[in-house]
Design a protein around this motif. Structure first.
Motif, PDB file in Angstrom:
ATOM      1  N   LEU A  47       0.814  -1.216   0.000  1.00 37.38           N
ATOM      2  CA  LEU A  47       0.000   0.000   0.000  1.00 37.38           C
ATOM      3  C   LEU A  47       0.851   1.272   0.000  1.00 37.38           C
ATOM      4  CD1 LEU A  47      -2.724  -1.054   2.619  1.00 37.38           C
ATOM      5  CD2 LEU A  47      -2.732  -1.392   0.142  1.00 37.38           C
ATOM      6  N   ASP A  48       2.185   1.088   0.059  1.00 33.21           N
ATOM      7  CA  ASP A  48       3.114   2.210   0.048  1.00 33.21           C
ATOM      8  C   ASP A  48       2.923   3.111   1.267  1.00 33.21           C
ATOM      9  OD1 ASP A  48       5.268   3.540  -0.973  1.00 33.21           O
ATOM     10  OD2 ASP A  48       4.107   4.811  -2.326  1.00 33.21           O
ATOM     11  N   ILE A  49       2.747   2.491   2.433  1.00 30.35           N
ATOM     12  CA  ILE A  49       2.668   3.201   3.702  1.00 30.35           C
ATOM     13  C   ILE A  49       3.572   2.490   4.696  1.00 30.35           C
ATOM     14  CG2 ILE A  49       0.319   4.077   3.320  1.00 30.35           C
ATOM     15  CD1 ILE A  49      -0.752   1.791   4.989  1.00 30.35           C
ATOM     16  N   THR A  50       3.762   3.060   5.866  1.00 35.24           N
ATOM     17  CA  THR A  50       4.592   2.407   6.871  1.00 35.24           C
ATOM     18  C   THR A  50       3.769   1.378   7.654  1.00 35.24           C
ATOM     19  OG1 THR A  50       4.090   3.995   8.632  1.00 35.24           O
ATOM     20  CG2 THR A  50       5.910   4.536   7.122  1.00 35.24           C
ATOM     21  N   GLN A  51       4.477   0.475   8.313  1.00 33.19           N
ATOM     22  CA  GLN A  51       3.793  -0.508   9.144  1.00 33.19           C
ATOM     23  C   GLN A  51       3.040   0.182  10.276  1.00 33.19           C
ATOM     24  OE1 GLN A  51       6.370  -3.451  10.847  1.00 33.19           O
ATOM     25  NE2 GLN A  51       4.716  -4.590  11.832  1.00 33.19           N
ATOM     26  N   ALA A  52       3.626   1.211  10.858  1.00 31.59           N
ATOM     27  CA  ALA A  52       2.958   1.924  11.949  1.00 31.59           C
ATOM     28  C   ALA A  52       1.662   2.565  11.464  1.00 31.59           C
ATOM     29  CB  ALA A  52       3.896   2.985  12.527  1.00 31.59           C
ATOM     30  N   THR A  53       1.705   3.122  10.245  1.00 31.49           N
ATOM     31  CA  THR A  53       0.490   3.725   9.693  1.00 31.49           C
ATOM     32  C   THR A  53      -0.588   2.670   9.485  1.00 31.49           C
ATOM     33  OG1 THR A  53       1.735   5.477   8.594  1.00 31.49           O
ATOM     34  CG2 THR A  53      -0.457   4.997   7.734  1.00 31.49           C
ATOM     35  N   LEU A  54      -0.199   1.507   8.953  1.00 34.53           N
ATOM     36  CA  LEU A  54      -1.179   0.443   8.741  1.00 34.53           C
ATOM     37  C   LEU A  54      -1.767  -0.021  10.071  1.00 34.53           C
ATOM     38  CD1 LEU A  54      -2.740  -1.512   7.023  1.00 34.53           C
ATOM     39  CD2 LEU A  54      -0.751  -3.034   6.999  1.00 34.53           C
ATOM     40  N   SER A  55      -0.951  -0.108  11.084  1.00 31.00           N
ATOM     41  CA  SER A  55      -1.458  -0.511  12.393  1.00 31.00           C
ATOM     42  C   SER A  55      -2.528   0.456  12.889  1.00 31.00           C
ATOM     43  CB  SER A  55      -0.301  -0.588  13.397  1.00 31.00           C
ATOM     44  OG  SER A  55      -0.769  -0.955  14.680  1.00 31.00           O
ATOM     45  N   ARG A  56      -2.291   1.763  12.702  1.00 30.82           N
ATOM     46  CA  ARG A  56      -3.283   2.760  13.116  1.00 30.82           C
ATOM     47  C   ARG A  56      -4.560   2.653  12.270  1.00 30.82           C
ATOM     48  NH1 ARG A  56       1.407   6.008  13.483  1.00 30.82           N
ATOM     49  NH2 ARG A  56       0.989   6.947  11.427  1.00 30.82           N
ATOM     50  N   ILE A  57      -4.397   2.365  10.977  1.00 35.46           N
ATOM     51  CA  ILE A  57      -5.564   2.228  10.108  1.00 35.46           C
ATOM     52  C   ILE A  57      -6.423   1.040  10.537  1.00 35.46           C
ATOM     53  CG2 ILE A  57      -6.273   1.655   7.737  1.00 35.46           C
ATOM     54  CD1 ILE A  57      -3.772   3.225   6.819  1.00 35.46           C
ATOM     55  N   GLU A  58      -5.764  -0.046  10.902  1.00 30.95           N
ATOM     56  CA  GLU A  58      -6.505  -1.261  11.266  1.00 30.95           C
ATOM     57  C   GLU A  58      -7.228  -1.118  12.595  1.00 30.95           C
ATOM     58  OE1 GLU A  58      -3.933  -4.773   8.981  1.00 30.95           O
ATOM     59  OE2 GLU A  58      -3.867  -4.628  11.161  1.00 30.95           O
ATOM     60  N   THR A  59      -6.659  -0.370  13.522  1.00 34.67           N
ATOM     61  CA  THR A  59      -7.206  -0.334  14.883  1.00 34.67           C
ATOM     62  C   THR A  59      -7.901   0.977  15.237  1.00 34.67           C
ATOM     63  OG1 THR A  59      -5.073   0.404  15.754  1.00 34.67           O
ATOM     64  CG2 THR A  59      -5.484  -1.976  15.710  1.00 34.67           C
ATOM     65  N   GLY A  60      -7.725   1.995  14.394  1.00 40.19           N
ATOM     66  CA  GLY A  60      -8.299   3.300  14.710  1.00 40.19           C
ATOM     67  C   GLY A  60      -9.671   3.506  14.100  1.00 40.19           C
ATOM     68  N   ASP A  61     -10.067   4.768  14.017  1.00 42.52           N
ATOM     69  CA  ASP A  61     -11.353   5.100  13.406  1.00 42.52           C
ATOM     70  C   ASP A  61     -11.318   4.777  11.917  1.00 42.52           C
ATOM     71  OD1 ASP A  61     -12.227   6.029  15.839  1.00 42.52           O
ATOM     72  OD2 ASP A  61     -11.637   8.115  15.444  1.00 42.52           O
ATOM     73  N   ALA A  62     -12.503   4.606  11.350  1.00 44.27           N
ATOM     74  CA  ALA A  62     -12.600   4.275   9.932  1.00 44.27           C
ATOM     75  C   ALA A  62     -12.025   5.393   9.073  1.00 44.27           C
ATOM     76  CB  ALA A  62     -14.056   4.024   9.555  1.00 44.27           C
ATOM     77  N   PRO A  63     -11.070   5.088   8.171  1.00 44.45           N
ATOM     78  CA  PRO A  63     -10.530   6.119   7.279  1.00 44.45           C
ATOM     79  C   PRO A  63     -11.636   6.686   6.387  1.00 44.45           C
ATOM     80  CG  PRO A  63      -9.198   4.114   7.228  1.00 44.45           C
ATOM     81  CD  PRO A  63     -10.452   3.772   7.951  1.00 44.45           C
ATOM     82  N   GLU A  64     -11.553   7.991   6.100  1.00 38.70           N
ATOM     83  CA  GLU A  64     -12.614   8.637   5.324  1.00 38.70           C
ATOM     84  C   GLU A  64     -12.099   9.394   4.114  1.00 38.70           C
ATOM     85  OE1 GLU A  64     -14.675  11.071   8.122  1.00 38.70           O
ATOM     86  OE2 GLU A  64     -15.704   9.388   9.086  1.00 38.70           O
ATOM     87  N   ILE A  65     -10.794   9.450   3.911  1.00 39.38           N
ATOM     88  CA  ILE A  65     -10.254  10.172   2.757  1.00 39.38           C
ATOM     89  C   ILE A  65     -10.462   9.310   1.519  1.00 39.38           C
ATOM     90  CG2 ILE A  65      -8.198  11.179   1.724  1.00 39.38           C
ATOM     91  CD1 ILE A  65      -7.152  11.693   4.541  1.00 39.38           C
ATOM     92  N   MET A  66     -11.307   9.777   0.595  1.00 42.87           N
ATOM     93  CA  MET A  66     -11.747   8.948  -0.504  1.00 42.87           C
ATOM     94  C   MET A  66     -10.600   8.504  -1.411  1.00 42.87           C
ATOM     95  SD  MET A  66     -14.245   7.320  -1.724  1.00 42.87           S
ATOM     96  CE  MET A  66     -15.531   8.068  -0.710  1.00 42.87           C
ATOM     97  N   SER A  67      -9.649   9.387  -1.654  1.00 42.49           N
ATOM     98  CA  SER A  67      -8.544   9.017  -2.546  1.00 42.49           C
ATOM     99  C   SER A  67      -7.759   7.829  -1.998  1.00 42.49           C
ATOM    100  CB  SER A  67      -7.611  10.212  -2.760  1.00 42.49           C
ATOM    101  OG  SER A  67      -7.028  10.632  -1.526  1.00 42.49           O
ATOM    102  N   LYS A  68      -7.602   7.788  -0.670  1.00 43.40           N
ATOM    103  CA  LYS A  68      -6.885   6.667  -0.057  1.00 43.40           C
ATOM    104  C   LYS A  68      -7.728   5.395  -0.095  1.00 43.40           C
ATOM    105  CE  LYS A  68      -3.934   9.449   2.939  1.00 43.40           C
ATOM    106  NZ  LYS A  68      -3.496   9.737   4.327  1.00 43.40           N
ATOM    107  N   LEU A  69      -9.031   5.525   0.167  1.00 41.98           N
ATOM    108  CA  LEU A  69      -9.899   4.346   0.095  1.00 41.98           C
ATOM    109  C   LEU A  69      -9.853   3.735  -1.306  1.00 41.98           C
ATOM    110  CD1 LEU A  69     -13.045   5.592   2.081  1.00 41.98           C
ATOM    111  CD2 LEU A  69     -11.201   4.116   2.901  1.00 41.98           C
ATOM    112  N   ILE A  70      -9.910   4.591  -2.316  1.00 41.84           N
ATOM    113  CA  ILE A  70      -9.874   4.109  -3.703  1.00 41.84           C
ATOM    114  C   ILE A  70      -8.540   3.419  -3.987  1.00 41.84           C
ATOM    115  CG2 ILE A  70      -9.765   4.887  -6.108  1.00 41.84           C
ATOM    116  CD1 ILE A  70     -11.832   7.047  -5.339  1.00 41.84           C
ATOM    117  N   ARG A  71      -7.454   4.050  -3.551  1.00 35.14           N
ATOM    118  CA  ARG A  71      -6.126   3.476  -3.802  1.00 35.14           C
ATOM    119  C   ARG A  71      -5.985   2.106  -3.160  1.00 35.14           C
ATOM    120  NH1 ARG A  71      -0.966   4.568  -5.194  1.00 35.14           N
ATOM    121  NH2 ARG A  71       0.681   3.581  -3.991  1.00 35.14           N
ATOM    122  N   TRP A  72      -6.338   1.993  -1.878  1.00 32.95           N
ATOM    123  CA  TRP A  72      -6.172   0.724  -1.171  1.00 32.95           C
ATOM    124  C   TRP A  72      -7.101  -0.353  -1.730  1.00 32.95           C
ATOM    125  CZ3 TRP A  72      -6.613   3.787   4.041  1.00 32.95           C
ATOM    126  CH2 TRP A  72      -5.445   4.534   4.223  1.00 32.95           C
TER     127      TRP A  72
END
Length: 425
Positions: A47-72
């Motif tokens: 996904l071209d992000i860091t492991q720490a960022t992915l950990s926050r994405i998995e356990t935090g609030d639902a991501p809402e930035i549409m460009s990132k949702l589309i990319r992933w």
């Protein structure tokens, strides 16, 4: 691209129903289809992000930035009908696919043993991938990373299962050479493509696809020479020497290693040791015992001065176990005829003992050579024990070179009156 049943499982449906991309990613990488969970680090690289960022994405609030949702969602190939948002038309996401292509490919290939079907899907995706009109540092880094990962995978398992995928990636990477590239990046591009070509060539060599190997080695050498990448040039010529020996073109092999040795003043001690070992191997095939011993002595002298911190990344494999095994292989052809048998045997035994699982193919091939040498010159009972262990190791590889060495071992076994069967090592 996962099959329909992957997405239809309760495991994925529950995550998709949450409208939380972090939970979808977590469910994807921990899906029971995988023999073991895909690590956060691997998926973060996809996904071209860091492991720490992915950990926050998995356990935090639902991501809402549409460009990132589309990319992933695009990178994971989540079917449109299962998503809670719309994906753009295909022609607007090709750039996303291109940017992630080699990274996803390399990570997927690393799991191929556990999931062979992923190789077939990856091969289809690879063949369909577009060649960009402009290449920058991102693409160059992806090619370089893919070359390193596939080389590691090849050394551990053999190249047969993944060779077609790497060859397809090489065709794409070769196309990058015709794309626009900033002058500051040109040398790095040729070095990266040359490294991938060398990896693909060695896989073809291991699969005994010799025409492919010769063409790919030629591409790797041309890339190295184009930008005076002397370290890659030497490594490619060393591999070309070994390949020429294998297919019986010993004079060609001698020419390759002599070309490489002309580069010696610009090479590290480890690289020079590698080249003198290659020279010893070809001299042994040509029957020049004194030249073999001289080359092995020079290899030992250079390796004694080895400093791994000064070596290019692809030389990390050449450790004490590899040096012992390669010099043992060089001495094998004179040892089976009665010269320096004990020295050859000691070196091969050291390689078998010291190689780790990351060098499973090298360990196996040294084990087979050791067994053949003992069959030819030693005690049949001991030869049976060593040979049976070698067969067990060989059965775990996907290497036609190892299979051909096993055939040679069986010939020595028949002459010694030994009946070989694979048993636990």
């Amino acid at each position: 691209m996962m099959p329909a049943e992957f997405w239809a499982s309760d495991h994925m449906r529950d995550a998709l129903a949450s409208w939380h991309m972090g939970r979808v990613i977590y469910a994807f990488r921990t899906h029971p289809t995988h023999k073991s969970p895909i690590t956060q680090l691997d998926v973060a690289n996809w996904l071209d992000i860091t492991q720490a960022t992915l950990s926050r994405i998995e356990t935090g609030d639902a991501p809402e930035i549409m460009s990132k949702l589309i990319r992933w969602a695009t990178i994971l190939r989540v079917p449109q009908e299962l998503l809670w948002f719309r994906l753009p038309q295909r022609d607007t996401v090709d750039e996303v696919d291109r940017q992630g292509f080699l990274r996803v490919a390399a990570a997927t290939a690393a799991t191929a043993v556990a999931s062979p079907g992923s190789m077939l899907r990856l091969l289809d995706d690879t063949r369909a991938a577009p060649v960009p009109s402009r290449v920058g540092s991102v693409e160059i880094a992806q090619i370089r990373d893919a070359a390193q990962l596939f080389a590691k995978w090849d050394a551990t398992y053999g190249g047969a299962l993944v060779r077609d995928v790497v060859a397809a990636q090489l065709r794409i990477a070769q196309g990058y050479l015709n794309a626009d590239c900033a002058p500051a990046n040109r040398a790095d591009l040729y070095l990266a493509v040359g490294s991938l070509a060398h990896t693909a060539a060695f896989m073809a060599f291991d699969a005994c696809a010799h025409n492919d190997a010769e063409q790919m080695f030629g591409l790797a050498r041309d890339c190295a020479k184009e930008v005076d990448a002397v370290h890659l040039h030497a490594k490619v010529l060393s591999s070309m020497t070994r390949h020429s020996i294998w297919i019986g073109k010993n004079t060609d092999g001698l020419g390759h290693v002599q070309e490489a040795l002309a580069l010696a003043p610009r090479l590290t001690a480890t690289e020079q040791a590698m080249l003198h070992t290659a020279e010893a191997r070809v001299r042994a095939k040509l029957g020049d015992v004194q030249a073999v011993l001289t080359a092995v002595g020079r290899a030992d002298e250079q390796f004694a001065n080895s400093s791994p911190a000064n070596d290019p990344v692809w030389m990390r494999y050449y450790d004490p176990a590899q040096h012992a095994g390669d010099t043992g292989h060089a001495l094998f052809d004179i040892a089976v005829k009665g010269s320096f048998t004990g020295e050859a045997r000691d070196r091969l035994a050291t390689a078998v003992q010291q190689h780790t699982d990351l060098a499973a193919r090298s360990r196996t091939m040294s084990s087979i050579k050791l067994a053949s040498l003992v069959m030819a010159t030693g005690d049949p009972a001991e030869a049976h024990s060593i040979g049976s262990a070698a067969l067990t190791r060989a059965n775990a590889l996907h290497s036609r070179r190892a299979a051909q060495d096993v055939q040679e071992l069986r010939r020595y076994a028949r002459r010694a009156g030994v009946n070989l069967t694979a048993t636990p090592a």
